[in-house]
Write a protein that holds these residues in place. Structure first.
Motif, mmCIF file in Angstrom:
data_model
loop_
_atom_site.group_PDB
_atom_site.id
_atom_site.type_symbol
_atom_site.label_atom_id
_atom_site.label_comp_id
_atom_site.label_asym_id
_atom_site.label_seq_id
_atom_site.Cartn_x
_atom_site.Cartn_y
_atom_site.Cartn_z
ATOM 1 N N ASN A 51 -9.580 3.444 -4.645
ATOM 2 C CA ASN A 51 -9.610 1.992 -4.490
ATOM 3 C C ASN A 51 -8.810 1.486 -3.302
ATOM 4 O O ASN A 51 -8.657 0.280 -3.132
ATOM 5 C CB ASN A 51 -9.144 1.335 -5.793
ATOM 6 C CG ASN A 51 -10.213 1.424 -6.848
ATOM 7 O OD1 ASN A 51 -11.186 0.684 -6.798
ATOM 8 N ND2 ASN A 51 -10.078 2.360 -7.771
ATOM 9 N N GLY A 52 -8.303 2.401 -2.486
ATOM 10 C CA GLY A 52 -7.585 1.998 -1.282
ATOM 11 C C GLY A 52 -6.217 1.412 -1.556
ATOM 12 O O GLY A 52 -5.665 0.695 -0.723
ATOM 13 N N PHE A 53 -5.668 1.703 -2.731
ATOM 14 C CA PHE A 53 -4.324 1.239 -3.045
ATOM 15 C C PHE A 53 -3.326 2.229 -2.457
ATOM 16 O O PHE A 53 -3.674 3.335 -2.079
ATOM 17 C CB PHE A 53 -4.100 1.164 -4.555
ATOM 18 C CG PHE A 53 -5.069 0.273 -5.280
ATOM 19 C CD1 PHE A 53 -5.567 -0.883 -4.700
ATOM 20 C CD2 PHE A 53 -5.495 0.587 -6.553
ATOM 21 C CE1 PHE A 53 -6.457 -1.708 -5.365
ATOM 22 C CE2 PHE A 53 -6.382 -0.221 -7.240
ATOM 23 C CZ PHE A 53 -6.868 -1.368 -6.643
ATOM 24 N N ARG A 54 -2.092 1.793 -2.379
ATOM 25 C CA ARG A 54 -1.046 2.728 -1.994
ATOM 26 C C ARG A 54 0.052 2.652 -3.028
ATOM 27 O O ARG A 54 0.215 1.654 -3.719
ATOM 28 C CB ARG A 54 -0.531 2.467 -0.579
ATOM 29 C CG ARG A 54 0.276 1.229 -0.408
ATOM 30 C CD ARG A 54 0.744 1.060 1.036
ATOM 31 N NE ARG A 54 1.365 -0.222 1.220
ATOM 32 C CZ ARG A 54 2.619 -0.509 0.912
ATOM 33 N NH1 ARG A 54 3.413 0.403 0.425
ATOM 34 N NH2 ARG A 54 3.091 -1.719 1.104
ATOM 35 N N GLU A 55 0.770 3.730 -3.106
ATOM 36 C CA GLU A 55 1.837 3.861 -4.087
ATOM 37 C C GLU A 55 3.173 3.689 -3.390
ATOM 38 O O GLU A 55 3.398 4.259 -2.336
ATOM 39 C CB GLU A 55 1.742 5.248 -4.719
ATOM 40 C CG GLU A 55 2.858 5.604 -5.608
ATOM 41 C CD GLU A 55 2.751 7.037 -6.104
ATOM 42 O OE1 GLU A 55 3.744 7.488 -6.687
ATOM 43 O OE2 GLU A 55 1.723 7.698 -5.897
ATOM 44 N N LYS A 56 4.025 2.876 -3.954
ATOM 45 C CA LYS A 56 5.384 2.743 -3.441
ATOM 46 C C LYS A 56 6.307 3.428 -4.431
ATOM 47 O O LYS A 56 6.323 3.081 -5.602
ATOM 48 C CB LYS A 56 5.776 1.276 -3.292
ATOM 49 C CG LYS A 56 7.158 1.087 -2.725
ATOM 50 C CD LYS A 56 7.457 -0.377 -2.509
ATOM 51 C CE LYS A 56 8.834 -0.559 -1.926
ATOM 52 N NZ LYS A 56 9.166 -1.967 -1.728
ATOM 53 N N ARG A 57 7.027 4.396 -3.948
ATOM 54 C CA ARG A 57 7.968 5.100 -4.814
ATOM 55 C C ARG A 57 9.316 4.425 -4.749
ATOM 56 O O ARG A 57 9.757 3.985 -3.700
ATOM 57 C CB ARG A 57 8.089 6.559 -4.395
ATOM 58 C CG ARG A 57 6.807 7.299 -4.624
ATOM 59 C CD ARG A 57 6.967 8.732 -4.198
ATOM 60 N NE ARG A 57 5.707 9.393 -4.299
ATOM 61 C CZ ARG A 57 5.492 10.449 -5.059
ATOM 62 N NH1 ARG A 57 6.460 10.959 -5.773
ATOM 63 N NH2 ARG A 57 4.312 11.005 -5.099
ATOM 64 N N ILE A 83 4.257 2.038 -8.533
ATOM 65 C CA ILE A 83 4.107 0.643 -8.130
ATOM 66 C C ILE A 83 2.926 0.598 -7.164
ATOM 67 O O ILE A 83 2.912 1.320 -6.169
ATOM 68 C CB ILE A 83 5.387 0.103 -7.468
ATOM 69 C CG1 ILE A 83 6.578 0.288 -8.413
ATOM 70 C CG2 ILE A 83 5.211 -1.371 -7.096
ATOM 71 C CD1 ILE A 83 7.917 0.001 -7.777
ATOM 72 N N ILE A 84 1.923 -0.222 -7.478
ATOM 73 C CA ILE A 84 0.671 -0.233 -6.719
ATOM 74 C C ILE A 84 0.630 -1.422 -5.767
ATOM 75 O O ILE A 84 0.885 -2.562 -6.158
ATOM 76 C CB ILE A 84 -0.530 -0.298 -7.675
ATOM 77 C CG1 ILE A 84 -0.510 0.883 -8.639
ATOM 78 C CG2 ILE A 84 -1.840 -0.332 -6.897
ATOM 79 C CD1 ILE A 84 -1.538 0.798 -9.730
ATOM 80 N N TYR A 85 0.268 -1.106 -4.512
ATOM 81 C CA TYR A 85 0.111 -2.115 -3.467
ATOM 82 C C TYR A 85 -1.255 -1.972 -2.800
ATOM 83 O O TYR A 85 -1.806 -0.885 -2.742
ATOM 84 C CB TYR A 85 1.174 -1.937 -2.379
ATOM 85 C CG TYR A 85 2.526 -2.454 -2.762
ATOM 86 C CD1 TYR A 85 2.940 -3.716 -2.363
ATOM 87 C CD2 TYR A 85 3.395 -1.691 -3.517
ATOM 88 C CE1 TYR A 85 4.189 -4.199 -2.722
ATOM 89 C CE2 TYR A 85 4.638 -2.163 -3.874
ATOM 90 C CZ TYR A 85 5.031 -3.423 -3.467
ATOM 91 O OH TYR A 85 6.257 -3.900 -3.818
ATOM 92 N N LYS A 86 -1.758 -3.073 -2.288
ATOM 93 C CA LYS A 86 -2.884 -3.066 -1.355
ATOM 94 C C LYS A 86 -2.372 -3.838 -0.159
ATOM 95 O O LYS A 86 -2.078 -5.025 -0.262
ATOM 96 C CB LYS A 86 -4.117 -3.729 -1.956
ATOM 97 C CG LYS A 86 -5.320 -3.677 -1.048
ATOM 98 C CD LYS A 86 -6.399 -2.824 -1.656
ATOM 99 C CE LYS A 86 -7.560 -2.676 -0.708
ATOM 100 N NZ LYS A 86 -8.698 -2.082 -1.359
ATOM 101 N N ILE A 90 -5.439 9.129 -12.650
ATOM 102 C CA ILE A 90 -4.734 7.940 -12.165
ATOM 103 C C ILE A 90 -4.566 8.000 -10.651
ATOM 104 O O ILE A 90 -4.856 7.032 -9.938
ATOM 105 C CB ILE A 90 -3.366 7.792 -12.866
ATOM 106 C CG1 ILE A 90 -3.583 7.477 -14.350
ATOM 107 C CG2 ILE A 90 -2.514 6.712 -12.197
ATOM 108 C CD1 ILE A 90 -2.328 7.602 -15.195
ATOM 109 N N LEU A 91 -4.096 9.134 -10.135
ATOM 110 C CA LEU A 91 -3.877 9.269 -8.692
ATOM 111 C C LEU A 91 -5.195 9.180 -7.930
ATOM 112 O O LEU A 91 -5.257 8.570 -6.851
ATOM 113 C CB LEU A 91 -3.151 10.574 -8.393
ATOM 114 C CG LEU A 91 -1.737 10.672 -8.993
ATOM 115 C CD1 LEU A 91 -1.128 12.040 -8.712
ATOM 116 C CD2 LEU A 91 -0.835 9.553 -8.506
ATOM 117 N N SER A 92 -6.267 9.725 -8.468
ATOM 118 C CA SER A 92 -7.587 9.629 -7.853
ATOM 119 C C SER A 92 -8.067 8.178 -7.833
ATOM 120 O O SER A 92 -8.622 7.711 -6.835
ATOM 121 C CB SER A 92 -8.577 10.512 -8.619
ATOM 122 O OG SER A 92 -9.884 10.332 -8.137
#
Length: 103
Positions: A89-95, A34-37, A82-84
């Protein structure tokens, strides 16, 4: 977000009934991301065999149809790519937390 998606290889693409986009890739990724900025939810990467997609031609509850925008073969993106891309892009991942109740 769209600028970041344009960094990725072109692939089979669908406009959703709500006006969003689904980009389809083959990958060795084995989990949902799940991608967040900041606090803004930007989207999700579904992988690992525990998801489904609504296909082109399907009708959204608002009456609009899902339509093919790019009828291309599915491009390949590795888990590392994908992780790179997320980091670059300065996104963060929510697990997702494990919601299974303890007995």
């Amino acid at each position: 977000m769209l600028e970041a998606v344009l960094q990725l290889p072109e692939t089979f693409t669908v406009r959703t009934g709500s006006g969003g986009f689904h980009f389809y890739y083959r990958s060795n990724l084995d989990r949902k991301i799940i991608i967040y900025k900041g606090d803004k939810h930007l989207g999700e990467i579904q992988a690992g065999g525990r998801a489904y997609v609504v296909g082109p031609g399907s009708k959204h509850p608002n009456g609009n149809r899902y339509e093919i925008l790019k009828d291309l073969d599915l491009a390949y993106l590795s888990k590392d790519e994908i992780l790179s891309w997320i980091e670059r892009n300065g996104f963060r991942e929510k697990r997702r937390q494990n919601l299974t109740k303890k007995r």
